[in-house]
Scaffold this motif. Structure first.
Motif, short mmCIF file in Angstrom:
data_model
loop_
_atom_site.label_atom_id
_atom_site.label_comp_id
_atom_site.label_asym_id
_atom_site.label_seq_id
_atom_site.Cartn_x
_atom_site.Cartn_y
_atom_site.Cartn_z
N UNK A 134 14.12 0.91 2.15
CA UNK A 134 14.09 1.87 3.24
C UNK A 134 13.93 1.21 4.61
N UNK A 135 14.02 -0.11 4.69
CA UNK A 135 13.95 -0.78 5.99
C UNK A 135 15.06 -0.27 6.90
N UNK A 136 14.75 0.04 8.13
CA UNK A 136 15.79 0.52 9.04
C UNK A 136 16.65 -0.59 9.62
N UNK A 137 16.15 -1.83 9.52
CA UNK A 137 16.88 -2.97 10.07
C UNK A 137 17.00 -4.09 9.07
N UNK A 138 16.89 -5.32 9.56
CA UNK A 138 17.12 -6.50 8.73
C UNK A 138 16.05 -6.65 7.66
N UNK A 139 16.47 -6.99 6.47
CA UNK A 139 15.56 -7.25 5.37
C UNK A 139 16.13 -8.29 4.43
N UNK A 140 15.25 -9.03 3.77
CA UNK A 140 15.67 -10.10 2.86
C UNK A 140 14.75 -10.09 1.65
N UNK A 141 15.35 -10.22 0.48
CA UNK A 141 14.58 -10.19 -0.77
C UNK A 141 14.94 -11.44 -1.55
N UNK A 142 13.95 -12.31 -1.75
CA UNK A 142 14.17 -13.61 -2.40
C UNK A 142 13.38 -13.65 -3.69
N UNK A 143 14.07 -13.71 -4.81
CA UNK A 143 13.44 -13.80 -6.13
C UNK A 143 13.56 -15.23 -6.63
N UNK A 144 12.42 -15.83 -6.97
CA UNK A 144 12.39 -17.21 -7.45
C UNK A 144 11.85 -17.24 -8.87
N UNK A 145 12.72 -17.17 -9.87
CA UNK A 145 12.24 -17.23 -11.26
C UNK A 145 11.47 -18.52 -11.52
N UNK A 146 10.55 -18.45 -12.48
CA UNK A 146 9.73 -19.59 -12.91
C UNK A 146 8.64 -19.96 -11.92
N UNK A 147 8.44 -19.15 -10.87
CA UNK A 147 7.28 -19.39 -10.00
C UNK A 147 6.12 -18.52 -10.47
N UNK A 148 4.94 -19.11 -10.51
CA UNK A 148 3.73 -18.35 -10.77
C UNK A 148 3.04 -18.07 -9.43
N UNK A 149 2.04 -17.22 -9.49
CA UNK A 149 1.38 -16.75 -8.27
C UNK A 149 0.87 -17.92 -7.42
N UNK A 150 0.29 -18.93 -8.08
CA UNK A 150 -0.26 -20.06 -7.35
C UNK A 150 0.77 -20.91 -6.66
N UNK A 166 0.83 -1.22 0.00
CA UNK A 166 0.00 0.00 0.00
C UNK A 166 0.85 1.26 0.00
N UNK A 167 0.33 2.29 -0.64
CA UNK A 167 1.10 3.53 -0.80
C UNK A 167 1.50 4.13 0.54
N UNK A 168 0.60 4.11 1.51
CA UNK A 168 0.93 4.69 2.81
C UNK A 168 2.06 3.95 3.50
N UNK A 169 2.12 2.63 3.32
CA UNK A 169 3.20 1.85 3.92
C UNK A 169 4.51 2.12 3.20
N UNK A 170 4.44 2.25 1.89
CA UNK A 170 5.65 2.61 1.12
C UNK A 170 6.19 3.95 1.60
N UNK A 171 5.28 4.89 1.82
CA UNK A 171 5.69 6.23 2.24
C UNK A 171 6.31 6.24 3.64
N UNK A 172 5.64 5.56 4.58
CA UNK A 172 6.04 5.65 5.98
C UNK A 172 7.02 4.57 6.40
N UNK A 173 7.05 3.45 5.66
CA UNK A 173 7.94 2.36 6.01
C UNK A 173 7.43 1.51 7.16
N UNK A 174 8.18 0.45 7.48
CA UNK A 174 7.89 -0.38 8.64
C UNK A 174 9.18 -0.56 9.43
N UNK A 175 9.04 -0.88 10.70
CA UNK A 175 10.19 -0.98 11.58
C UNK A 175 10.71 -2.41 11.73
N UNK A 176 9.86 -3.38 11.49
CA UNK A 176 10.21 -4.77 11.79
C UNK A 176 11.14 -5.36 10.72
N UNK A 177 11.89 -6.43 11.07
CA UNK A 177 12.56 -7.23 10.06
C UNK A 177 11.53 -7.78 9.08
N UNK A 178 11.87 -7.78 7.80
CA UNK A 178 10.90 -8.20 6.79
C UNK A 178 11.58 -9.05 5.73
#
Length: 480
Positions: free
Chosen positions: A399-415, A354-366
């Motif tokens: 913009x995470x202030x702490x720990x963050x992880x981004x995992x991209x899995x090619x060839x996965x569909x939404x389901x 959501x736009x508001x979350x993008x704007x304000x950020x979150x504090x937790x590890x994500x």
């Protein structure tokens, strides 16, 4: 296929072979065996729609033997025709149970068994803004899975019990309602009201996708519970495919044409707010759904103090609470994390923010579990949706202030981020499963899910989050 289904089709194949080769007297017992195998399958495993061709064949084979025995000799061509027709009938008898299987999840590898309880909760202080009655209060069905003492002999709970869920799944796949009736015979590894393992366990809240259902990620839930987590899955009325209450009422999801503007309003607010049941909703529906998480946390705290069923009292460690969700549930996860400080770890699966979350950020590890734009494009997503997913996820991650992880899995569909690929091999043909394959997709998702929550809720080591060892082809980033 289940054991008695295999016996049934094997007996029918044997009967066809014997009937095709004289003398007929030796075919009698084999034809009768096919009929007995059908009776045994129904008695032991239960009748189901995909086996109708097999049942028909089990009746036809003894009838064919009896007709050929009592009638004068029939021409050779008639016998060959009967054998050919029987063989043709065997094809759907074998194929349908394979493509529409009764689902049994593999036993989890953790040390604990799995217990489950379902609760009906009403938020007396909150209006149900998604329904037609302005006086209605928000109601939820919440199913909780918890670590239990293993009991191999105890009966397992059904995977899905609500017929409305079966209808929603069929609509999602674009097939007739009868197609997925076999899901009602699928079972989980959970035992209803099993004694809980002593001690307090970290708690995770699971949020379903749009038109989904609370059990739609059992591939992910059961391994977590068997390793010591409590998972509370919220069925969110008007967003879930179907929510059935104890008094027999059912609430189906809003139609897509009504749901989509309400979700979009939370993601990218329009100047003119969408209207539902005559009421404008300038914030859309995501904040409303996120409040379900806050309400559920309060009810979980009450359960920990005094569970009316006497099972979960003193078993919930709400100082160690996380949340995870897929699709719409991932959007709500981000919103809930921005609003609720009691959530200590946030796992977002294949969803924009959501736009508001993008704007304000979150504090937790994500952590984000998702795929690249090229894979989304191959699946058929339009460019605006692809950009919204990719950009909003990245901006919030960066913009995470702490720990963050981004995992991209090619060839996965939404389901692939749900149980959908397990429902039928046809799910790939329906575009609900990608080329990665269910086993690999679920293995990667479960490995990162467990590592993330273990590190941030249990303080346990997680080498996978340090980039070693990883999965070939999976792109992993971390920060903080």
């Amino acid at each position: 296929m289940r054991p008695f289904e295999i016996v049934l089709v094997a007996a029918e194949l044997l009967a066809l072979l014997v009937l095709a080769v004289p003398p007929l007297r030796r075919a009698r017992h084999v034809a009768q065996l096919a009929a007995l195998a059908a009776v045994a399958q129904v008695l032991v495993e239960g009748a189901r729609i995909p086996l109708i061709p097999a049942y028909a064949l089990a009746v036809a084979l003894p009838a064919a033997w009896l007709w050929r025995t009592l009638r004068p000799p029939v021409p050779a061509w008639a016998g060959r025709l009967g054998t050919a027709l029987g063989t043709i009938g065997l094809v759907p008898a074998v194929a349908l149970p394979i493509v529409l299987p009764v689902l049994h999840f593999p036993p989890p590898e953790g040390p604990h068994g799995i217990g489950t309880l379902t609760y009906h909760w009403k938020d007396a202080g909150r209006q149900e803004i998604l329904g037609p009655d302005p006086a209605a209060r928000r109601e939820l069905m919440v199913q909780i899975w918890y670590p239990a003492r293993p009991d191999p002999s105890a009966p397992r709970t059904p995977y899905v019990e609500d017929p409305g869920v079966i209808t929603a799944v069929a609509q999602l796949a674009g097939v007739p309602d009868a197609t997925f009736q076999h899901m009602r015979q699928s079972t989980s590894n959970a035992v209803t009201a099993a004694p809980a393992v002593p001690g307090r366990h970290p708690v995770l809240v699971f949020l379903e996708g749009v038109q989904g259902f609370r059990q739609m990620n059992m591939f992910q839930v059961e391994p977590l519970v068997s390793r010591g987590y409590v998972v509370a899955a919220i069925d969110q009325p008007y967003a879930a495919g179907s929510v059935r209450f104890p008094d027999g009422r059912s609430i189906a999801a809003l139609p897509r044409e009504r749901l989509t503007p309400l979700v979009d309003q939370s993601l990218e607010p329009a100047a003119t707010a969408p209207v539902l049941n005559g009421r404008p909703l300038p914030d859309g529906m995501i904040p409303h759904l996120a409040q379900d998480v806050t309400f559920t946390l309060a009810r979980l705290a009450e359960l920990d103090r005094a569970d009316p069923r006497g099972v979960l009292t003193g078993r919930l460690d709400l100082r160690r609470t996380g949340v995870f969700g897929i699709s719409l549930g991932g959007i709500v996860t981000a919103e809930a994390c921005a609003r609720e400080s009691r959530l200590r770890a946030c796992l977002i699966m294949d969803a924009p923010v959501p736009r508001g979350v993008v704007r304000d950020g979150i504090e937790q590890p994500a952590m984000w579990l998702t795929r690249d734009a090229a894979t989304m494009r191959r699946e058929g997503w339009d460019e605006a949706e692809i950009e919204r997913h990719q950009v909003t996820m990245r901006v919030l991650y960066d913009k995470l202030p702490g720990a963050g992880y981004f995992v991209l899995m090619p060839d996965t569909y939404h389901g692939d981020y749900t149980d959908a690929p397990l429902w039928s091999p046809l799910m790939r043909a329906a575009g609900l499963a990608g080329p990665i394959g269910a086993e690999r997709a679920h293995s990667v998702i479960n490995a990162y899910t467990l590592a993330f929550f273990d590190r941030h809720l249990k303080g346990a080591p997680a080498d996978l989050l340090d980039g070693k060892p990883g999965f070939p082809g999976v792109r992993f980033e971390s920060r903080g």
